[in-house]
Design a protein around this motif. Structure first.
Motif, PDB file in Angstrom:
ATOM      1  N   TRP A 168       0.830  -1.198   0.000  1.00 29.33           N
ATOM      2  CA  TRP A 168       0.000   0.000   0.000  1.00 29.33           C
ATOM      3  C   TRP A 168       0.869   1.253   0.000  1.00 29.33           C
ATOM      4  CZ3 TRP A 168      -4.098  -1.427   4.292  1.00 29.33           C
ATOM      5  CH2 TRP A 168      -4.989  -2.384   3.779  1.00 29.33           C
ATOM      6  N   GLY A 169       1.973   1.201   0.738  1.00 28.06           N
ATOM      7  CA  GLY A 169       2.884   2.338   0.805  1.00 28.06           C
ATOM      8  C   GLY A 169       2.392   3.479   1.668  1.00 28.06           C
ATOM      9  N   ILE A 170       1.325   3.246   2.420  1.00 26.56           N
ATOM     10  CA  ILE A 170       0.770   4.303   3.265  1.00 26.56           C
ATOM     11  C   ILE A 170       0.021   3.652   4.426  1.00 26.56           C
ATOM     12  CG2 ILE A 170      -1.395   4.491   1.955  1.00 26.56           C
ATOM     13  CD1 ILE A 170      -1.145   7.563   2.368  1.00 26.56           C
ATOM     14  N   VAL A 171       0.219   4.197   5.624  1.00 24.49           N
ATOM     15  CA  VAL A 171      -0.433   3.657   6.820  1.00 24.49           C
ATOM     16  C   VAL A 171      -0.409   4.742   7.883  1.00 24.49           C
ATOM     17  CG1 VAL A 171       1.717   2.654   7.722  1.00 24.49           C
ATOM     18  CG2 VAL A 171      -0.485   1.730   8.479  1.00 24.49           C
ATOM     19  N   GLY A 172      -1.416   4.731   8.749  1.00 27.78           N
ATOM     20  CA  GLY A 172      -1.427   5.650   9.873  1.00 27.78           C
ATOM     21  C   GLY A 172      -0.879   4.987  11.123  1.00 27.78           C
ATOM     22  N   SER A 251       8.613   7.272   5.972  1.00 31.30           N
ATOM     23  CA  SER A 251       9.089   7.263   4.595  1.00 31.30           C
ATOM     24  C   SER A 251       8.112   7.982   3.677  1.00 31.30           C
ATOM     25  CB  SER A 251       9.294   5.822   4.119  1.00 31.30           C
ATOM     26  OG  SER A 251       9.678   5.787   2.765  1.00 31.30           O
ATOM     27  N   SER A 252       6.815   7.710   3.852  1.00 30.02           N
ATOM     28  CA  SER A 252       5.820   8.356   2.996  1.00 30.02           C
ATOM     29  C   SER A 252       5.739   9.847   3.297  1.00 30.02           C
ATOM     30  CB  SER A 252       4.447   7.700   3.168  1.00 30.02           C
ATOM     31  OG  SER A 252       4.003   7.754   4.507  1.00 30.02           O
ATOM     32  N   ALA A 253       5.979  10.232   4.556  1.00 28.63           N
ATOM     33  CA  ALA A 253       6.004  11.656   4.895  1.00 28.63           C
ATOM     34  C   ALA A 253       7.161  12.348   4.190  1.00 28.63           C
ATOM     35  CB  ALA A 253       6.114  11.845   6.401  1.00 28.63           C
ATOM     36  N   GLY A 254       8.306  11.672   4.116  1.00 26.58           N
ATOM     37  CA  GLY A 254       9.447  12.231   3.407  1.00 26.58           C
ATOM     38  C   GLY A 254       9.181  12.380   1.928  1.00 26.58           C
ATOM     39  N   ARG A 255       8.515  11.385   1.327  1.00 27.88           N
ATOM     40  CA  ARG A 255       8.165  11.481  -0.091  1.00 27.88           C
ATOM     41  C   ARG A 255       7.200  12.622  -0.326  1.00 27.88           C
ATOM     42  NH1 ARG A 255       7.344   5.983   0.423  1.00 27.88           N
ATOM     43  NH2 ARG A 255       5.100   6.262   0.124  1.00 27.88           N
ATOM     44  N   SER A 256       6.239  12.770   0.602  1.00 23.14           N
ATOM     45  CA  SER A 256       5.239  13.816   0.439  1.00 23.14           C
ATOM     46  C   SER A 256       5.883  15.196   0.450  1.00 23.14           C
ATOM     47  CB  SER A 256       4.203  13.713   1.576  1.00 23.14           C
ATOM     48  OG  SER A 256       3.237  14.717   1.473  1.00 23.14           O
ATOM     49  N   ARG A 257       6.866  15.376   1.312  1.00 25.70           N
ATOM     50  CA  ARG A 257       7.548  16.675   1.370  1.00 25.70           C
ATOM     51  C   ARG A 257       8.318  16.958   0.089  1.00 25.70           C
ATOM     52  NH1 ARG A 257       9.221  14.504   6.510  1.00 25.70           N
ATOM     53  NH2 ARG A 257       7.864  15.228   8.195  1.00 25.70           N
ATOM     54  N   ASN A 258       8.824  15.896  -0.535  1.00 27.31           N
ATOM     55  CA  ASN A 258       9.653  16.072  -1.728  1.00 27.31           C
ATOM     56  C   ASN A 258       8.854  16.172  -3.017  1.00 27.31           C
ATOM     57  OD1 ASN A 258      12.038  16.030  -0.248  1.00 27.31           O
ATOM     58  ND2 ASN A 258      12.194  13.792  -0.347  1.00 27.31           N
ATOM     59  N   GLN A 259       7.559  15.864  -2.951  1.00 28.06           N
ATOM     60  CA  GLN A 259       6.744  15.900  -4.163  1.00 28.06           C
ATOM     61  C   GLN A 259       6.207  17.316  -4.375  1.00 28.06           C
ATOM     62  OE1 GLN A 259       3.892  12.814  -3.404  1.00 28.06           O
ATOM     63  NE2 GLN A 259       4.966  11.336  -4.659  1.00 28.06           N
TER      64      GLN A 259
END
Length: 274
Positions: A168-172, A251-259
């Protein structure tokens, strides 16, 4: 099957799910629905959820305590939250004390927290609710034994649950709720116009302003080191899942910041379909 974008909230009991549901209801109104079984232990398959979605066209989001992965189709956007097992156990205990309609509520009502943990470690009926239950919820363990109350998670189930979250690549993560809803909002809002996830808390025993590690320390002192060690050993699979979920979230938070230009999306949806 029409592969519309629809958010699926796999609501694990006492994992901030009521807060997520409140956001979804405010976002979509009548286009948010709930899907449950005939009773609290009536686990529902991906196929049954797919049938529900087909019968209710136009829904933007569905929440369910009883539906189990995989996703009904690749247009679905998964949401689930994972929680530290001891913090979750205390939340289950407190909630069951207050709500007499909960299964096995009398066990919590008649015991202090240490005695409640001892009840769970004996493996008495209903105690699966705080014994690796999050791994059970996200794996084939839900289906073994003929009854969810008889479920028992294994290392293989942990691997399955971890792989599901990675695909999924995303989880809370409940202890990182604010960051979780921020990442979910940034990822899903372009796919679901009208989505408004925010740091609202519903149905919580008390939102702790102290670091979650401090609360774990307090509960450890409350029940004693020996019982704490036994509980954590009995929940080592859930603890490993919690560690995995935190890694995925950060990890997904880091990707979100970079997008800054690319449209947000998910990895692994084609791997998560039936």
């Amino acid at each position: 099957m029409v592969e519309q974008s629809i958010l699926i909230h796999y609501h694990i009991f006492k994992n901030a799910g009521s807060s997520v549901d409140a956001c979804l209801q405010r976002s979509f109104g009548s286009l948010w629905g709930t899907f449950e079984g005939e009773h609290a232990h009536d686990v529902q398959s991906s196929g049954q959820l797919a049938t529900f979605i087909q019968a209710n066209p136009g829904l933007k989001a569905v929440s369910s305590h009883l539906a189990r992965p995989p996703l009904p189709h690749r247009g679905c956007l998964p949401v689930t939250f994972v929680r530290h097992p001891l913090l979750r156990a205390y939340s289950v205990y407190r909630f069951s004390q207050k709500d007499e309609t909960q299964p096995f509520a009398e066990v919590a009502r008649d015991r202090n927290f240490a005695a409640y943990i001892e009840w769970a470690l004996r493996g008495d009926p209903g105690s699966i609710v705080i014994r690796n239950y999050q791994v059970v919820h996200l794996s084939d363990a839900s289906w073994r034994g003929g009854d969810i109350l008889q479920a028992c998670a294994t290392e293989a189930d942990l691997g399955q649950a971890q792989n599901l979250l990675r695909e999924w690549g995303i989880v809370g993560v409940v202890e990182l709720f604010d960051l979780s809803v921020q990442v979910l909002q940034e990822t899903y809002a372009p796919l679901l116009p009208g989505l408004r996830l925010s740091s609202c808390w519903e149905n919580s025993t008390a939102r702790n302003i102290l670091p979650w590690e401090h609360k774990v320390f307090e509960l450890r002192n409350l029940i004693g080191d020996e019982l704490y060690a036994a509980f954590m050993q009995a929940n080592r699979l859930d603890m490993a899942l919690h560690t995995c979920a935190r890694e995925i979230l950060l990890s997904s938070a880091g990707r979100s910041r970079n997008q800054t230009r690319a449209r947000p999306g998910l990895r692994g949806f084609e791997m998560a379909t039936p």
